[in-house]
Design a protein around this motif. Structure first.
Motif, short mmCIF file in Angstrom:
data_model
loop_
_atom_site.label_atom_id
_atom_site.label_comp_id
_atom_site.label_asym_id
_atom_site.label_seq_id
_atom_site.Cartn_x
_atom_site.Cartn_y
_atom_site.Cartn_z
N GLU A 185 2.36 -7.38 4.79
CA GLU A 185 1.77 -6.05 4.82
C GLU A 185 2.88 -5.01 4.71
O GLU A 185 3.67 -4.84 5.64
CB GLU A 185 1.02 -5.89 6.15
N ILE A 186 2.94 -4.33 3.57
CA ILE A 186 4.02 -3.39 3.29
C ILE A 186 3.43 -2.03 2.97
O ILE A 186 2.53 -1.92 2.14
CB ILE A 186 4.86 -3.88 2.09
N TYR A 187 3.95 -1.01 3.64
CA TYR A 187 3.49 0.36 3.41
C TYR A 187 4.67 1.20 2.92
O TYR A 187 5.73 1.21 3.54
CB TYR A 187 2.91 0.96 4.70
N THR B 192 0.86 -1.18 0.00
CA THR B 192 0.00 0.00 0.00
C THR B 192 0.89 1.23 0.00
O THR B 192 1.78 1.35 0.84
CB THR B 192 -0.90 0.03 1.25
N VAL B 193 0.67 2.10 -0.97
CA VAL B 193 1.40 3.37 -1.01
C VAL B 193 0.59 4.38 -0.22
O VAL B 193 -0.59 4.59 -0.51
CB VAL B 193 1.64 3.83 -2.47
N LEU B 194 1.21 4.98 0.79
CA LEU B 194 0.51 5.91 1.67
C LEU B 194 0.94 7.35 1.41
O LEU B 194 2.11 7.62 1.16
CB LEU B 194 0.81 5.59 3.13
N VAL C 242 5.30 -3.61 7.75
CA VAL C 242 6.60 -2.95 7.63
C VAL C 242 6.37 -1.68 6.80
O VAL C 242 5.67 -1.68 5.80
CB VAL C 242 7.68 -3.87 7.01
N TYR C 243 6.95 -0.59 7.29
CA TYR C 243 6.83 0.72 6.65
C TYR C 243 8.19 1.09 6.08
O TYR C 243 9.18 1.05 6.81
CB TYR C 243 6.39 1.78 7.67
N LEU D 53 10.30 -7.01 -0.87
CA LEU D 53 9.71 -7.56 0.36
C LEU D 53 8.52 -8.44 0.05
O LEU D 53 8.30 -9.46 0.70
CB LEU D 53 9.33 -6.43 1.32
N ALA D 54 7.73 -8.04 -0.93
CA ALA D 54 6.58 -8.88 -1.34
C ALA D 54 7.09 -10.23 -1.82
O ALA D 54 6.51 -11.28 -1.48
CB ALA D 54 5.78 -8.18 -2.43
#
Length: 112
Positions: free
Chosen positions: A101-103, A19-21, A77-78, A94-95
């Motif tokens: 769950e990656i941000y 997810t790009v935040l 992980v951010y 990382l994927a």
């Protein structure tokens, strides 16, 4: 390829867990919280200023995979870098390493 994905509804594993935040959303999710926050810039960039609580794992380091394998893959992980390019590449790595769950900070620390 994205045309076929749209028709058949298939997504790569990367799309499901990255997810790009926006800077505001990223900040609200990491500030004052105990999260896996990783700065993937070089050590010199990190020393010039970083988000409080971040750990530095240099994207260009030969120890990149070793250091990321020390993290908990089932916890969020951010990641961030200077402008968003290295963190986007990191998120994809990382994927592939089975992080769930990656941000990724959109636009990097320059937009933070």
């Amino acid at each position: 390829m994205s045309f076929l994905s749209a028709i058949f509804g298939t997504k790569s594993p990367q799309n499901d867990c990255i997810t790009v935040l926006s800077p505001n959303d990223f900040q609200s999710q990491v500030e004052g919280k105990n999260v896996q926050l990783i700065d993937v810039r070089t050590p010199n960039e990190f020393k010039s200023g970083h988000i409080k609580g971040a750990k530095n794992i240099d994207f260009f380091s030969g120890r990149f995979n070793v250091e990321f394998n020390k993290l908990k893959k089932d916890k969020p992980v951010y990641v961030y870098c200077r402008s968003g390019s290295r963190s986007r590449q990191t998120a994809n790595k990382l994927a592939n390493m089975d992080f769930k769950e990656i941000y990724d900070l959109k636009g990097g620390i320059l937009n933070y």
